[in-house]
Every structure is written in C-alpha cells, then in structure tokens.
Design a protein around this motif. Structure first.
Motif, PDB file in Angstrom:
ATOM      1  N   SER A  28     -69.772 -28.881 -81.794  1.00  0.00           N
ATOM      2  CA  SER A  28     -68.007 -29.391 -81.896  1.00  0.00           C
ATOM      3  C   SER A  28     -67.715 -29.726 -80.573  1.00  0.00           C
ATOM      4  O   SER A  28     -66.823 -30.641 -80.485  1.00  0.00           O
ATOM      5  N   ASN A  29     -67.478 -28.650 -79.886  1.00  0.00           N
ATOM      6  CA  ASN A  29     -67.015 -28.589 -78.675  1.00  0.00           C
ATOM      7  C   ASN A  29     -67.534 -29.720 -77.699  1.00  0.00           C
ATOM      8  O   ASN A  29     -66.647 -30.473 -76.916  1.00  0.00           O
ATOM      9  N   ALA A  30     -68.796 -30.095 -77.722  1.00  0.00           N
ATOM     10  CA  ALA A  30     -69.403 -30.957 -76.981  1.00  0.00           C
ATOM     11  C   ALA A  30     -69.404 -32.513 -77.622  1.00  0.00           C
ATOM     12  O   ALA A  30     -70.035 -33.399 -76.891  1.00  0.00           O
ATOM     13  N   LYS A  31     -68.831 -32.323 -78.810  1.00  0.00           N
ATOM     14  CA  LYS A  31     -68.641 -33.399 -79.565  1.00  0.00           C
ATOM     15  C   LYS A  31     -70.223 -34.187 -79.532  1.00  0.00           C
ATOM     16  O   LYS A  31     -70.529 -35.489 -79.602  1.00  0.00           O
ATOM     17  N   ASP A  32     -71.205 -33.227 -79.819  1.00  0.00           N
ATOM     18  CA  ASP A  32     -72.527 -33.796 -79.827  1.00  0.00           C
ATOM     19  C   ASP A  32     -72.859 -34.014 -81.555  1.00  0.00           C
ATOM     20  O   ASP A  32     -73.214 -32.918 -82.203  1.00  0.00           O
ATOM     21  N   MET A  33     -72.633 -35.125 -81.961  1.00  0.00           N
ATOM     22  CA  MET A  33     -72.851 -35.389 -83.446  1.00  0.00           C
ATOM     23  C   MET A  33     -74.341 -35.314 -83.854  1.00  0.00           C
ATOM     24  O   MET A  33     -74.502 -34.926 -85.154  1.00  0.00           O
ATOM     25  N   ASP A  34     -75.108 -35.700 -83.059  1.00  0.00           N
ATOM     26  CA  ASP A  34     -76.562 -35.594 -83.687  1.00  0.00           C
ATOM     27  C   ASP A  34     -77.030 -33.936 -83.702  1.00  0.00           C
ATOM     28  O   ASP A  34     -77.563 -33.538 -84.867  1.00  0.00           O
ATOM     29  N   HIS A  35     -76.410 -33.169 -82.852  1.00  0.00           N
ATOM     30  CA  HIS A  35     -76.869 -31.711 -83.078  1.00  0.00           C
ATOM     31  C   HIS A  35     -75.912 -31.178 -84.339  1.00  0.00           C
ATOM     32  O   HIS A  35     -76.467 -30.508 -85.070  1.00  0.00           O
ATOM     33  N   LEU A  36     -74.814 -31.582 -84.328  1.00  0.00           N
ATOM     34  CA  LEU A  36     -73.910 -30.915 -85.412  1.00  0.00           C
ATOM     35  C   LEU A  36     -74.457 -31.411 -86.738  1.00  0.00           C
ATOM     36  O   LEU A  36     -74.508 -30.553 -87.653  1.00  0.00           O
ATOM     37  N   GLN A  37     -75.186 -33.055 -86.903  1.00  0.00           N
ATOM     38  CA  GLN A  37     -75.667 -33.274 -88.044  1.00  0.00           C
ATOM     39  C   GLN A  37     -76.729 -32.401 -88.457  1.00  0.00           C
ATOM     40  O   GLN A  37     -77.059 -32.178 -89.594  1.00  0.00           O
ATOM     41  N   SER A  38     -77.477 -31.930 -87.492  1.00  0.00           N
ATOM     42  CA  SER A  38     -78.945 -31.384 -87.550  1.00  0.00           C
ATOM     43  C   SER A  38     -78.737 -30.021 -88.323  1.00  0.00           C
ATOM     44  O   SER A  38     -79.587 -29.277 -88.918  1.00  0.00           O
ATOM     45  N   LEU A  39     -77.429 -29.377 -88.197  1.00  0.00           N
ATOM     46  CA  LEU A  39     -77.063 -28.173 -88.726  1.00  0.00           C
ATOM     47  C   LEU A  39     -76.620 -28.024 -90.024  1.00  0.00           C
ATOM     48  O   LEU A  39     -76.401 -26.976 -90.629  1.00  0.00           O
ATOM     49  N   HIS A  40     -76.320 -29.276 -90.651  1.00  0.00           N
ATOM     50  CA  HIS A  40     -75.768 -29.364 -92.132  1.00  0.00           C
ATOM     51  C   HIS A  40     -77.000 -29.948 -92.864  1.00  0.00           C
ATOM     52  O   HIS A  40     -77.950 -30.718 -92.393  1.00  0.00           O
ATOM     53  N   SER A  41     -76.808 -29.768 -94.507  1.00  0.00           N
ATOM     54  CA  SER A  41     -77.798 -30.171 -95.097  1.00  0.00           C
ATOM     55  C   SER A  41     -77.116 -31.567 -95.365  1.00  0.00           C
ATOM     56  O   SER A  41     -75.980 -31.828 -95.296  1.00  0.00           O
ATOM     57  N   LYS A  42     -78.016 -32.559 -95.909  1.00  0.00           N
ATOM     58  CA  LYS A  42     -77.414 -33.880 -95.942  1.00  0.00           C
ATOM     59  C   LYS A  42     -76.531 -34.173 -97.149  1.00  0.00           C
ATOM     60  O   LYS A  42     -75.629 -34.960 -97.207  1.00  0.00           O
ATOM     61  N   ASP A  43     -76.383 -33.113 -97.964  1.00  0.00           N
ATOM     62  CA  ASP A  43     -75.617 -33.357 -99.120  1.00  0.00           C
ATOM     63  C   ASP A  43     -74.492 -32.153 -99.204  1.00  0.00           C
ATOM     64  O   ASP A  43     -73.916 -31.459-100.192  1.00  0.00           O
ATOM     65  N   VAL A  44     -74.202 -31.630 -97.625  1.00  0.00           N
ATOM     66  CA  VAL A  44     -73.219 -30.493 -97.730  1.00  0.00           C
ATOM     67  C   VAL A  44     -71.869 -30.943 -98.133  1.00  0.00           C
ATOM     68  O   VAL A  44     -71.543 -32.178 -98.499  1.00  0.00           O
ATOM     69  N   VAL A  45     -71.251 -29.743 -98.904  1.00  0.00           N
ATOM     70  CA  VAL A  45     -70.098 -30.056 -99.561  1.00  0.00           C
ATOM     71  C   VAL A  45     -68.735 -29.408 -98.448  1.00  0.00           C
ATOM     72  O   VAL A  45     -69.133 -28.196 -98.074  1.00  0.00           O
ATOM     73  N   PHE A  46     -67.961 -30.134 -98.355  1.00  0.00           N
ATOM     74  CA  PHE A  46     -66.901 -29.969 -97.487  1.00  0.00           C
ATOM     75  C   PHE A  46     -65.419 -29.688 -98.398  1.00  0.00           C
ATOM     76  O   PHE A  46     -65.123 -30.597 -99.074  1.00  0.00           O
ATOM     77  N   TYR A  47     -64.827 -28.473 -98.161  1.00  0.00           N
ATOM     78  CA  TYR A  47     -63.467 -28.322 -98.691  1.00  0.00           C
ATOM     79  C   TYR A  47     -62.285 -27.895 -98.040  1.00  0.00           C
ATOM     80  O   TYR A  47     -62.676 -26.894 -97.255  1.00  0.00           O
ATOM     81  N   GLN A  48     -61.521 -28.670 -97.861  1.00  0.00           N
ATOM     82  CA  GLN A  48     -60.238 -28.342 -97.210  1.00  0.00           C
ATOM     83  C   GLN A  48     -58.933 -27.876 -97.731  1.00  0.00           C
ATOM     84  O   GLN A  48     -58.520 -29.011 -98.705  1.00  0.00           O
ATOM     85  N   GLY A  49     -58.636 -26.600 -98.029  1.00  0.00           N
ATOM     86  CA  GLY A  49     -57.367 -26.406 -98.665  1.00  0.00           C
ATOM     87  C   GLY A  49     -56.189 -26.661 -98.090  1.00  0.00           C
ATOM     88  O   GLY A  49     -56.057 -27.078 -96.679  1.00  0.00           O
ATOM     89  N   PRO A  50     -55.242 -27.171 -98.801  1.00  0.00           N
ATOM     90  CA  PRO A  50     -55.142 -27.076-100.186  1.00  0.00           C
ATOM     91  C   PRO A  50     -55.622 -28.359-100.836  1.00  0.00           C
ATOM     92  O   PRO A  50     -54.998 -28.420-102.103  1.00  0.00           O
TER      93      PRO A  50
END
Length: 146
Positions: free
Chosen positions: A17-39
């Motif tokens: 995230s700090n390096a803005k490395d989108m490829d590495h960031l994507q590799s850490l998530h499942s393709k169907d990741v669920v993101f929830y931002q309260g509220p």
C-alpha cells in the motif's frame, strides 16, 4: 496459517500500500475479496473495488502512508491498529485539494483464508477525516476531539 505468517501477510499489505504496488497488493487478496467500510451498509465484492478504493486515496494523498501501531491475531482474523498520514493534494469524495495534512488513527479487520485476504472491514470516521482537512465543520466539536 501460523500467527507469524498472518502478521507477515498484513505487513506485506502495508508495504505494498505504501509503495503503491498494485500488483503485489492484488496478489495478497482473493479475487472475490469482500470489502466493508463502516458505516456503509453495503459490502463491496471483488478486487476491482479494492483497487479503485486504493486509487482514490493514492490520488487524493500522493504521499499517503500507513504505519502499523499494533496487530492482534485471533485464529484467521488480524486486527490492525494503524496511523495514516498524507497531504490532501487531489480530489477526495468530490472535495478539491485543501493542501492540509491528514493524520489519524484507525482500525482494519482482516479475515485470511488459504494465505489470501478474503474479507476486510475498515473503521474510518470520514467526518473526522474531512474535518481534519478543513473541508467540513462539526459544530460543537472540541478541537482536540475532532
């Protein structure tokens, strides 16, 4: 996964995230990741949303940085207490650049499965963020509380 592997995964997430490395960031998530931002009451599904959300912050705060304050592990759940900083030089939620500094503490809760982030919830009080940037006024709020 062992606790040390879970911690390493989240540390990689912060570094990417700090390096803005989108490829590495994507590799850490499942393709169907669920993101929830309260509220918000809507869970957002899929890598595309996670990518777009990161781009919003990276554009609004080109010097955006996350620093881990503490990590708590329970089974396959990792709670990250963190500090975020940056300078508001781009668009954020329809607000133009203020030039103000962002500096706030918050929390993310990650759920890990098979070595990938499958779900995460962020607890960010956007009113506090917008107030800190001088973009909105919170009547009656004491300066040290907002």
């Amino acid at each position: 996964m062992k606790e040390s592997a879970l911690v390493n995964l989240i540390e990689q997430w912060v570094d990417a995230s700090n390096a803005k490395d989108m490829d590495h960031l994507q590799s850490l998530h499942s393709k169907d990741v669920v993101f929830y931002q309260g509220p918000s009451e809507v869970a957002l599904k899929g890598w595309d949303y996670v990518r777009d959300r990161a781009q919003v912050f990276w554009t609004a705060f080109p010097d955006y940085r996350i620093k881990i304050n503490d990590l708590h592990v329970d089974g396959n759940i990792v709670i990250m207490e963190f500090n975020a900083t940056g300078t508001h030089t781009g668009q954020l939620l329809g607000y133009g650049p203020s030039g103000n500094k962002l500096d706030f503490d918050s929390c993310l809760v990650f759920r890990i499965s098979r070595g990938k982030i499958v779900n995460y919830t962020t607890y960010v009080d956007m009113a506090t963020v917008l107030h800190a940037l001088g973009l909105i006024e919170i009547k009656g709020a004491r300066p040290e509380a907002a």
